[in-house]
Design a protein around this motif. Structure first.
Motif, PDB file in Angstrom:
ATOM      1  N   ILE A  91       3.468  30.780   0.446  1.00 60.49           N
ATOM      2  CA  ILE A  91       4.290  30.078  -0.547  1.00 60.49           C
ATOM      3  C   ILE A  91       5.122  28.975   0.104  1.00 60.49           C
ATOM      4  O   ILE A  91       5.150  27.850  -0.398  1.00 60.49           O
ATOM      5  N   PRO A  92       5.806  29.226   1.240  1.00 59.38           N
ATOM      6  CA  PRO A  92       6.547  28.116   1.864  1.00 59.38           C
ATOM      7  C   PRO A  92       5.638  26.956   2.286  1.00 59.38           C
ATOM      8  O   PRO A  92       6.003  25.786   2.125  1.00 59.38           O
ATOM      9  N   ALA A  93       4.455  27.272   2.805  1.00 57.82           N
ATOM     10  CA  ALA A  93       3.517  26.208   3.193  1.00 57.82           C
ATOM     11  C   ALA A  93       3.060  25.419   1.968  1.00 57.82           C
ATOM     12  O   ALA A  93       2.886  24.195   2.035  1.00 57.82           O
ATOM     13  N   ALA A  94       2.885  26.098   0.838  1.00 57.27           N
ATOM     14  CA  ALA A  94       2.470  25.430  -0.397  1.00 57.27           C
ATOM     15  C   ALA A  94       3.534  24.446  -0.866  1.00 57.27           C
ATOM     16  O   ALA A  94       3.230  23.296  -1.210  1.00 57.27           O
ATOM     17  N   VAL A  95       4.791  24.886  -0.859  1.00 57.05           N
ATOM     18  CA  VAL A  95       5.886  24.036  -1.331  1.00 57.05           C
ATOM     19  C   VAL A  95       6.075  22.838  -0.391  1.00 57.05           C
ATOM     20  O   VAL A  95       6.166  21.687  -0.841  1.00 57.05           O
ATOM     21  N   ILE A  96       6.121  23.100   0.903  1.00 51.72           N
ATOM     22  CA  ILE A  96       6.324  22.019   1.875  1.00 51.72           C
ATOM     23  C   ILE A  96       5.161  21.028   1.841  1.00 51.72           C
ATOM     24  O   ILE A  96       5.372  19.806   1.825  1.00 51.72           O
ATOM     25  N   SER A  97       3.946  21.523   1.796  1.00 49.35           N
ATOM     26  CA  SER A  97       2.766  20.644   1.758  1.00 49.35           C
ATOM     27  C   SER A  97       2.755  19.792   0.499  1.00 49.35           C
ATOM     28  O   SER A  97       2.426  18.598   0.552  1.00 49.35           O
ATOM     29  N   ALA A  98       3.108  20.387  -0.639  1.00 49.16           N
ATOM     30  CA  ALA A  98       3.126  19.632  -1.892  1.00 49.16           C
ATOM     31  C   ALA A  98       4.142  18.501  -1.833  1.00 49.16           C
ATOM     32  O   ALA A  98       3.859  17.367  -2.236  1.00 49.16           O
ATOM     33  N   ILE A  99       5.320  18.781  -1.305  1.00 49.14           N
ATOM     34  CA  ILE A  99       6.360  17.753  -1.213  1.00 49.14           C
ATOM     35  C   ILE A  99       5.939  16.652  -0.248  1.00 49.14           C
ATOM     36  O   ILE A  99       6.060  15.460  -0.553  1.00 49.14           O
ATOM     37  N   VAL A 100       5.423  17.037   0.917  1.00 48.37           N
ATOM     38  CA  VAL A 100       5.004  16.049   1.914  1.00 48.37           C
ATOM     39  C   VAL A 100       3.881  15.167   1.367  1.00 48.37           C
ATOM     40  O   VAL A 100       3.911  13.934   1.521  1.00 48.37           O
ATOM     41  N   LEU A 101       2.896  15.774   0.712  1.00 39.38           N
ATOM     42  CA  LEU A 101       1.788  14.979   0.155  1.00 39.38           C
ATOM     43  C   LEU A 101       2.272  14.010  -0.916  1.00 39.38           C
ATOM     44  O   LEU A 101       1.839  12.853  -0.952  1.00 39.38           O
ATOM     45  N   TYR A 102       3.185  14.462  -1.780  1.00 44.08           N
ATOM     46  CA  TYR A 102       3.688  13.567  -2.817  1.00 44.08           C
ATOM     47  C   TYR A 102       4.450  12.395  -2.202  1.00 44.08           C
ATOM     48  O   TYR A 102       4.270  11.244  -2.608  1.00 44.08           O
ATOM     49  N   VAL A 103       5.288  12.672  -1.226  1.00 43.73           N
ATOM     50  CA  VAL A 103       6.051  11.599  -0.563  1.00 43.73           C
ATOM     51  C   VAL A 103       5.102  10.613   0.115  1.00 43.73           C
ATOM     52  O   VAL A 103       5.301   9.395   0.041  1.00 43.73           O
ATOM     53  N   LEU A 104       4.048  11.118   0.748  1.00 42.82           N
ATOM     54  CA  LEU A 104       3.066  10.232   1.383  1.00 42.82           C
ATOM     55  C   LEU A 104       2.346   9.348   0.363  1.00 42.82           C
ATOM     56  O   LEU A 104       2.165   8.148   0.584  1.00 42.82           O
ATOM     57  N   VAL A 105       1.929   9.942  -0.743  1.00 43.37           N
ATOM     58  CA  VAL A 105       1.229   9.160  -1.773  1.00 43.37           C
ATOM     59  C   VAL A 105       2.164   8.131  -2.397  1.00 43.37           C
ATOM     60  O   VAL A 105       1.798   6.961  -2.558  1.00 43.37           O
ATOM     61  N   ALA A 106       3.382   8.533  -2.742  1.00 43.13           N
ATOM     62  CA  ALA A 106       4.342   7.593  -3.333  1.00 43.13           C
ATOM     63  C   ALA A 106       4.675   6.473  -2.343  1.00 43.13           C
ATOM     64  O   ALA A 106       4.754   5.302  -2.722  1.00 43.13           O
ATOM     65  N   GLY A 107       4.849   6.829  -1.075  1.00 45.29           N
ATOM     66  CA  GLY A 107       5.122   5.812  -0.055  1.00 45.29           C
ATOM     67  C   GLY A 107       3.967   4.847   0.108  1.00 45.29           C
ATOM     68  O   GLY A 107       4.165   3.641   0.260  1.00 45.29           O
ATOM     69  N   THR A 108       2.741   5.365   0.063  1.00 45.37           N
ATOM     70  CA  THR A 108       1.558   4.509   0.174  1.00 45.37           C
ATOM     71  C   THR A 108       1.460   3.558  -1.020  1.00 45.37           C
ATOM     72  O   THR A 108       1.123   2.382  -0.861  1.00 45.37           O
ATOM     73  N   LEU A 109       1.753   4.056  -2.221  1.00 47.25           N
ATOM     74  CA  LEU A 109       1.738   3.191  -3.403  1.00 47.25           C
ATOM     75  C   LEU A 109       2.741   2.048  -3.255  1.00 47.25           C
ATOM     76  O   LEU A 109       2.442   0.898  -3.592  1.00 47.25           O
ATOM     77  N   LEU A 110       3.922   2.354  -2.744  1.00 42.16           N
ATOM     78  CA  LEU A 110       4.941   1.316  -2.570  1.00 42.16           C
ATOM     79  C   LEU A 110       4.591   0.372  -1.427  1.00 42.16           C
ATOM     80  O   LEU A 110       4.694  -0.847  -1.562  1.00 42.16           O
ATOM     81  N   TYR A 111       4.177   0.928  -0.300  1.00 40.86           N
ATOM     82  CA  TYR A 111       3.902   0.123   0.883  1.00 40.86           C
ATOM     83  C   TYR A 111       2.706  -0.814   0.687  1.00 40.86           C
ATOM     84  O   TYR A 111       2.695  -1.924   1.202  1.00 40.86           O
ATOM     85  N   SER A 112       1.709  -0.364  -0.053  1.00 36.64           N
ATOM     86  CA  SER A 112       0.495  -1.165  -0.223  1.00 36.64           C
ATOM     87  C   SER A 112       0.567  -2.132  -1.403  1.00 36.64           C
ATOM     88  O   SER A 112      -0.415  -2.797  -1.717  1.00 36.64           O
ATOM     89  N   SER A 113       1.714  -2.226  -2.050  1.00 39.74           N
ATOM     90  CA  SER A 113       1.875  -3.160  -3.169  1.00 39.74           C
ATOM     91  C   SER A 113       1.797  -4.595  -2.666  1.00 39.74           C
ATOM     92  O   SER A 113       2.560  -4.987  -1.787  1.00 39.74           O
ATOM     93  N   PRO A 114       0.892  -5.403  -3.220  1.00 44.80           N
ATOM     94  CA  PRO A 114       0.758  -6.782  -2.740  1.00 44.80           C
ATOM     95  C   PRO A 114       1.886  -7.675  -3.244  1.00 44.80           C
ATOM     96  O   PRO A 114       2.561  -7.371  -4.216  1.00 44.80           O
ATOM     97  N   THR A 115       2.039  -8.802  -2.562  1.00 41.04           N
ATOM     98  CA  THR A 115       3.037  -9.800  -2.937  1.00 41.04           C
ATOM     99  C   THR A 115       2.335 -11.076  -3.379  1.00 41.04           C
ATOM    100  O   THR A 115       1.329 -11.471  -2.803  1.00 41.04           O
ATOM    101  N   VAL A 116       2.869 -11.683  -4.421  1.00 41.59           N
ATOM    102  CA  VAL A 116       2.398 -12.981  -4.897  1.00 41.59           C
ATOM    103  C   VAL A 116       3.549 -13.946  -4.655  1.00 41.59           C
ATOM    104  O   VAL A 116       4.680 -13.683  -5.069  1.00 41.59           O
ATOM    105  N   SER A 117       3.265 -15.062  -3.964  1.00 38.99           N
ATOM    106  CA  SER A 117       4.356 -15.987  -3.664  1.00 38.99           C
ATOM    107  C   SER A 117       3.871 -17.427  -3.585  1.00 38.99           C
ATOM    108  O   SER A 117       2.701 -17.693  -3.339  1.00 38.99           O
ATOM    109  N   VAL A 118       4.818 -18.319  -3.790  1.00 36.63           N
ATOM    110  CA  VAL A 118       4.608 -19.751  -3.590  1.00 36.63           C
ATOM    111  C   VAL A 118       5.724 -20.194  -2.653  1.00 36.63           C
ATOM    112  O   VAL A 118       6.895 -20.197  -3.027  1.00 36.63           O
ATOM    113  N   VAL A 119       5.343 -20.504  -1.425  1.00 36.25           N
ATOM    114  CA  VAL A 119       6.306 -20.920  -0.398  1.00 36.25           C
ATOM    115  C   VAL A 119       5.806 -22.230   0.198  1.00 36.25           C
ATOM    116  O   VAL A 119       4.666 -22.314   0.650  1.00 36.25           O
ATOM    117  N   ASP A 120       6.686 -23.223   0.189  1.00 37.80           N
ATOM    118  CA  ASP A 120       6.343 -24.560   0.660  1.00 37.80           C
ATOM    119  C   ASP A 120       5.108 -25.071  -0.083  1.00 37.80           C
ATOM    120  O   ASP A 120       5.142 -25.185  -1.285  1.00 37.80           O
TER     121      ASP A 120
END
Length: 153
Positions: free
Chosen positions: A34-63
């Protein structure tokens, strides 16, 4: 000079959908620990959410450069710019699309901008770019085009 910048972060529903990892992980690991299940679930969710945020592309017009994700082009090589949303955007992304076009589209962003490429040496006829503010992006590209034709002192 920075004319426009937008980060295409996922909407809240993507994080809610990603949360389904939690019960799935817990269901698989509960019989083991049970502790491994809870910890693994939290870690996996944080990794997926972080990947979604980190891999978000940027659109820009500079110079004099328009950037969409990893691709860049000089605003001098941009011709007609059209904004689409709703069913028109769906048609542009699907049945009306050209296989040679550059796509930087995200499913969680409905509006798109169709940017025609005028460079005769570029086999890409146009770019389709997701943006939440298509008219502001189009105005920024036009402003950068005007600034690039103005001689500098």
């Amino acid at each position: 000079m920075r004319f426009y910048t937008e980060r295409l972060r996922p909407g809240i529903w993507m994080f809610v959908a990603a949360f389904l990892i939690v019960p799935g992980t817990m269901l698989v690991l509960f019989p083991i620990s049970i502790p491994a299940a809870v910890i693994s679930a939290i870690v996996l969710y944080v990794l997926v959410a972080g990947t979604l945020l980190y891999s978000s592309p940027t659109v820009s017009v500079v110079d004099k450069t328009f950037t969409a994700g990893r691709a860049q082009i000089s605003v001098d090589q941009i011709g007609e710019i059209e904004a689409f949303s709703g069913e028109e955007a769906t048609a542009e992304r699907g049945p009306r699309s050209d296989a040679r076009s550059y796509l930087m589209i995200r499913g969680w962003v409905d509006p798109i901008l169709k940017i025609t490429i005028t460079d005769p040496n570029d086999p890409t006829p146009y770019w389709l770019v997701s943006t939440r503010r298509p008219h502001e992006l189009a105005d920024a590209i036009r402003t950068a085009q005007g600034a690039s034709t103005t001689p500098s002192a």
